[in-house]
Scaffold this active site. Structure first.
Site, PDB file in Angstrom:
ATOM      1  N   THR A 139      23.072 -33.925  38.019  1.00 26.90           N
ATOM      2  CA  THR A 139      23.842 -33.685  39.246  1.00 26.90           C
ATOM      3  C   THR A 139      24.383 -34.995  39.806  1.00 26.90           C
ATOM      4  O   THR A 139      23.732 -36.047  39.723  1.00 26.90           O
ATOM      5  CB  THR A 139      22.985 -32.983  40.307  1.00 26.90           C
ATOM      6  OG1 THR A 139      21.840 -33.777  40.610  1.00 26.90           O
ATOM      7  CG2 THR A 139      22.530 -31.630  39.792  1.00 26.90           C
ATOM      8  N   ALA A 142      25.027 -33.854  46.360  1.00 26.95           N
ATOM      9  CA  ALA A 142      24.260 -32.775  46.965  1.00 26.95           C
ATOM     10  C   ALA A 142      24.947 -31.440  46.722  1.00 26.95           C
ATOM     11  O   ALA A 142      26.181 -31.333  46.767  1.00 26.95           O
ATOM     12  CB  ALA A 142      24.098 -33.023  48.462  1.00 26.95           C
ATOM     13  N   ASP A 167      11.511 -30.152  45.904  1.00 30.66           N
ATOM     14  CA  ASP A 167      11.703 -28.871  46.581  1.00 30.66           C
ATOM     15  C   ASP A 167      13.154 -28.661  46.994  1.00 30.66           C
ATOM     16  O   ASP A 167      13.648 -27.535  47.009  1.00 30.66           O
ATOM     17  CB  ASP A 167      10.787 -28.803  47.801  1.00 30.66           C
ATOM     18  CG  ASP A 167       9.315 -28.831  47.418  1.00 30.66           C
ATOM     19  OD1 ASP A 167       8.987 -28.335  46.320  1.00 30.66           O
ATOM     20  OD2 ASP A 167       8.499 -29.349  48.205  1.00 30.66           O
ATOM     21  N   GLU A 478      15.565 -28.367  55.423  1.00 31.20           N
ATOM     22  CA  GLU A 478      16.949 -28.469  55.893  1.00 31.20           C
ATOM     23  C   GLU A 478      17.020 -27.957  57.326  1.00 31.20           C
ATOM     24  O   GLU A 478      16.332 -27.005  57.693  1.00 31.20           O
ATOM     25  CB  GLU A 478      17.894 -27.649  55.001  1.00 31.20           C
ATOM     26  CG  GLU A 478      17.964 -28.128  53.562  1.00 31.20           C
ATOM     27  CD  GLU A 478      18.636 -29.474  53.414  1.00 31.20           C
ATOM     28  OE1 GLU A 478      19.473 -29.820  54.287  1.00 31.20           O
ATOM     29  OE2 GLU A 478      18.335 -30.179  52.434  1.00 31.20           O
TER      30      GLU A 478
END
Length: 516
Positions: A139, A142, A167, A478
């Site tokens: 990746t 984000a 996580d 988040e």
């Protein structure tokens, strides 16, 4: 139990010892047979005892290799070390429920930024040994994995998806895979009452993050090799997923913790101190504890009735959990109806099956799993289950700093953290929360007004007792943009390459664990 027919029975010679070997569809067994002339090497310890049977489940065998008799190795009936071969040389392996093609996402920035090294050195060789082909994506930003799963990934080509990270990376995978599944099945995610379609692909987690709470809850340890072996043998562990909505608009999914008040404030403050690194969580936690803010609001929830297990029993969610199996079946047969609440119902009364509680809270937490980790050996809710269609709603009412500290310290001990007059816990299927100052006005306007009313005062006088009107929701690490939310539990929506915790987690007996 029905006796399995033997597929193979033979005798093999290993270091002058004779072994009887037997194989059926379930078990590979062997035992040493006493011989008339048994030679024992001086001082050498032999791992097998004569006459004692040993065995390994067929489901635990990674792969089988055939001896290459043309390579110059003498076939004399002895157990011998096999030469290394490429994956193509072993096209056949155990195939029952085992993955053969995997889509792998690696987060190179998570945790200690060791994701690529962990995968290449510890995981990839095992996948090669088990004849598993992989397509690897590193990746670059984000939500890269989430967006790729939502739109571009050709999921029909794979037997599962794997994330190498923490996580946060796992949350990306869940959002991408669940959203893709709902879109492909025409399900409106913006409707809180919509029944979501379970995902068919399993998700594997190779831990490479800072906390790895999901691995601790589903495997019992954050070891990359252990997680890779669970993927290879094709284990399957169902898991509940919570959907979070605001005014009929989908916000996020949650699989571990939703926290308002203390845990929301800790996360919000730590986000402003990212330059401190991992130490920011300890600093923000200490600061938030000292400020001791409480928040007024209304919590309404639909209790989970006619199920096995309670939040305060001693039953722990382990491999083959009967409570998850029973309650999951019950949920699928008789899904609860959605009832509307009356906002005028007094505190602690019921309306249409819902219970409504108003008050001042230091923390409101919803734990869909134990949330155990090395710092909190039992977790926020030790008896929470992974796949029973419920979440444990924990309400911590306004109390003194000393009592709140007692509550936090119990997360690091073996005492019951719910055995306090200001703490209550409920096992629920759905819940809603509305802050007091957002019950009639626009939440956005109140957020701006709250900044004007409280932020300047408390900036100038940090020791004052003024509490802000609202906190933030911590949703699996988040921050949610709204304080007023509605949450529903979707039973066994996803499956992981795991089997649950089989033994006592290694961190449960650590001496003197640190406080959260």
């Amino acid at each position: 139990m029905e006796k399995q027919p033997r597929l193979l029975a033979s005798q093999l010679l290993l270091k002058n010892s004779l072994f009887e070997v037997s194989l059926n569809r379930v078990l590979l067994t062997w035992k040493e047979v006493a011989t008339k002339k048994k030679r024992v090497s001086g001082g050498m310890h032999h791992p097998f005892k004569v006459g004692t049977s040993h065995g390994v489940s067929v489901s635990e065998i990674l792969a089988v290799r055939e001896l290459d008799v043309d390579s110059g190795t003498k076939d004399d009936g002895r157990w011998q070390k096999m030469p290394q071969k490429s994956t193509e040389a072993y096209p056949y392996a155990f195939t029952a429920s085992r993955p053969k093609h995997l889509l792998v996402y690696i987060n190179p920035y998570g945790g200690k930024q060791q994701g690529e090294r962990i995968y290449e050195q510890k995981v990839a060789p095992l996948f090669t040994l088990a004849s598993i082909s992989t397509h690897v994506i590193v990746t670059e930003h984000a939500n890269h994995a989430r967006d790729h799963l939502r739109t571009e990934a050709e999921l029909k080509k794979y037997d599962g998806v794997v994330c190498v990270g923490g996580d946060g990376m796992f949350s990306e995978m869940v959002h991408g895979l669940v959203s893709r599944t709902q879109r492909d099945n025409g399900v409106d995610q913006n409707s809180p009452e919509e029944k979501l379609v379970p995902c068919t692909l399993r998700i594997g987690i190779i831990p490479a993050g800072s906390t790895d709470c999901i691995c601790y809850a589903t495997v019992g340890i954050n070891d990359p090799v252990t997680s890779a072996l669970h993927i290879i043998v094709g284990d399957a562990q169902a898991m509940d997923v919570c959907s979070v909505h605001h005014n009929n608009t989908f916000l996020r999914y949650s699989v571990s913790l939703l926290g308002y008040g203390f845990y929301g404030d800790v996360l919000a403050d730590s986000e402003r101190k990212r330059w401190m690194g991992p130490a920011r969580y300890d600093f923000s936690g200490f600061k938030t504890f000292l400020t001791h803010h409480y928040y007024e609001g209304t919590v309404s929830f639909l209790p989970a009735t006619d199920i096995l297990g309670t939040p305060r029993d001693k039953t722990r969610c382990r491999a083959g959990c009967f409570i998850c199996q029973h309650n999951g079946q019950l949920y699928s047969e008789d899904a609860p109806e959605i009832c509307e609440t009356d906002p005028d119902v007094p505190d602690s009364e019921y309306k249409g099956g819902w219970r409504v509680i108003r008050g001042k809270f230091l923390a409101i937490n919803a734990a869909s799993m134990s949330c155990a980790c090395p710092r909190s050996p039992k977790g926020l809710s030790p008896a929470a289950h992974l796949a029973d269609g419920t979440t444990d709603l924990i309400l911590v009412r306004k109390c003194s700093r000393f009592n709140f500290l007692r509550h936090l310290l119990r997360h690091t001990s073996k005492y019951d953290q719910f055995d306090m007059t200001f703490v209550e816990v409920h096992r629920v299927r759905r819940f809603r929360f509305t802050p007091r100052y957002c019950q009639s006005d626009s939440e956005l306007d109140l957020r701006e007004n709250g900044k004007k009313l409280f932020s300047q005062i408390c900036r100038d006088h940090p020791a004052c007792s003024c509490s802000p009107a609202y906190s933030s929701w911590n949703c699996d690490g988040e921050i949610l943009p709204h304080a007023a939310i509605e949450v529903g539990v979707h039973c066994q929506l996803i499956k992981l390459f795991a089997r649950g915790i089989e033994e006592q987690p290694v961190f449960e007996d650590l001496p003197n664990p640190c406080a959260v």
